[in-house]
Design a protein around this motif. Structure first.
Motif, PDB file in Angstrom:
ATOM      1  N   SER A   8       0.854  -1.196   0.000  1.00 53.25           N
ATOM      2  CA  SER A   8       0.000   0.000   0.000  1.00 53.25           C
ATOM      3  C   SER A   8       0.884   1.238   0.000  1.00 53.25           C
ATOM      4  O   SER A   8       2.048   1.192   0.413  1.00 53.25           O
ATOM      5  CB  SER A   8      -0.882   0.009   1.244  1.00 53.25           C
ATOM      6  N   LYS A  66      -9.119   5.022  -3.378  1.00 57.90           N
ATOM      7  CA  LYS A  66      -8.164   4.364  -4.267  1.00 57.90           C
ATOM      8  C   LYS A  66      -7.894   5.292  -5.446  1.00 57.90           C
ATOM      9  O   LYS A  66      -8.827   5.711  -6.129  1.00 57.90           O
ATOM     10  CB  LYS A  66      -8.807   3.066  -4.766  1.00 57.90           C
ATOM     11  N   LEU A  69      -2.828   2.433  -9.280  1.00 58.18           N
ATOM     12  CA  LEU A  69      -2.251   1.098  -9.195  1.00 58.18           C
ATOM     13  C   LEU A  69      -0.912   1.134  -9.929  1.00 58.18           C
ATOM     14  O   LEU A  69      -0.855   1.525 -11.097  1.00 58.18           O
ATOM     15  CB  LEU A  69      -3.196   0.097  -9.846  1.00 58.18           C
ATOM     16  N   HIS A  84      -0.703  -0.393  -4.328  1.00 53.39           N
ATOM     17  CA  HIS A  84      -2.039   0.228  -4.389  1.00 53.39           C
ATOM     18  C   HIS A  84      -1.972   1.596  -3.722  1.00 53.39           C
ATOM     19  O   HIS A  84      -1.654   1.701  -2.540  1.00 53.39           O
ATOM     20  CB  HIS A  84      -3.059  -0.675  -3.695  1.00 53.39           C
ATOM     21  N   LYS A 134      -2.986   4.108 -13.753  1.00 54.17           N
ATOM     22  CA  LYS A 134      -2.372   2.786 -13.654  1.00 54.17           C
ATOM     23  C   LYS A 134      -1.020   2.862 -14.352  1.00 54.17           C
ATOM     24  O   LYS A 134      -0.951   3.393 -15.474  1.00 54.17           O
ATOM     25  CB  LYS A 134      -3.275   1.762 -14.354  1.00 54.17           C
TER      26      LYS A 134
END
Ligand code: 6OG
Length: 156
Positions: A8, A66, A69, A84, A134
């Protein structure tokens, strides 16, 4: 055989500032980064993220969102990192330095990219624009990115 490590990475935000920690030991030592680390087998990624924030800077982080990624590979190392990335504007408690991190607020106009992982300068603009992203980064050593991809993502 390739393996993946689940991690994380959390950014505590204010309107014009971001909380970073100077990593005092281990992987990424000497670099400013968000707070985070390895997700333990008995917890979700989100639980791990909240735990790491508390351990590393003393704050209780709430309403984590969130935002990204990231996948990292290092030449010659079969273990890929799956990171993440979360952010939040909601937190309480007092900021406290830990054995691992020295926390400090930075003005968004003065983010110390030269003392951060080189990938940060590439994806931070997405986070600062509130655009989910991402990314994939292949490192040679810890200072050189030899290949990368980055795309905007619609996270649900
Ligand atoms: P521990 O090993 O301390 O967790 N991390 C990275 N963050 C950025 N911005 N760039 C990278 O490029 C990173 N690689 C790892 C994930 C390490 C912490 O550092 C993050 C974790 O929050 C290679 O448990």
């Amino acid at each position: 055989m390739s393996a993946r490590k689940l991690l994380s990475l959390v950014f505590i935000r204010k309107q014009q500032e971001i909380l970073l920690g100077l990593k005092k030991r281990g992987f990424g030592q000497g670099k400013w980064n968000g707070f985070g680390g390895k997700v333990e087998p008995n917890e979700t990624i989100l639980q791990g993220a909240i735990r790491e924030v508390k351990e590393e800077c003393g704050l209780n982080a709430m309403d984590l969102r969130k935002i990204g990624l990231l996948e990292f590979e290092f030449e010659g190392d079969p273990t890929a990192l799956e990171v993440h990335v979360f952010e939040t504007y909601k937190f309480n408690g007092d900021i406290a330095e830990s054995d691992e991190m020295r926390p400090q607020w930075f003005d968004l106009k003065h983010i110390p990219y030269e003392k951060m992982w080189p990938d940060d300068e590439i994806w931070f603009p997405y986070m600062l624009r509130d655009e989910p992203f991402k990314g994939y980064f292949l490192y040679r050593g810890i200072d050189l990115i030899v290949k990368h991809r980055l795309e905007r993502l619609d996270l649900t």
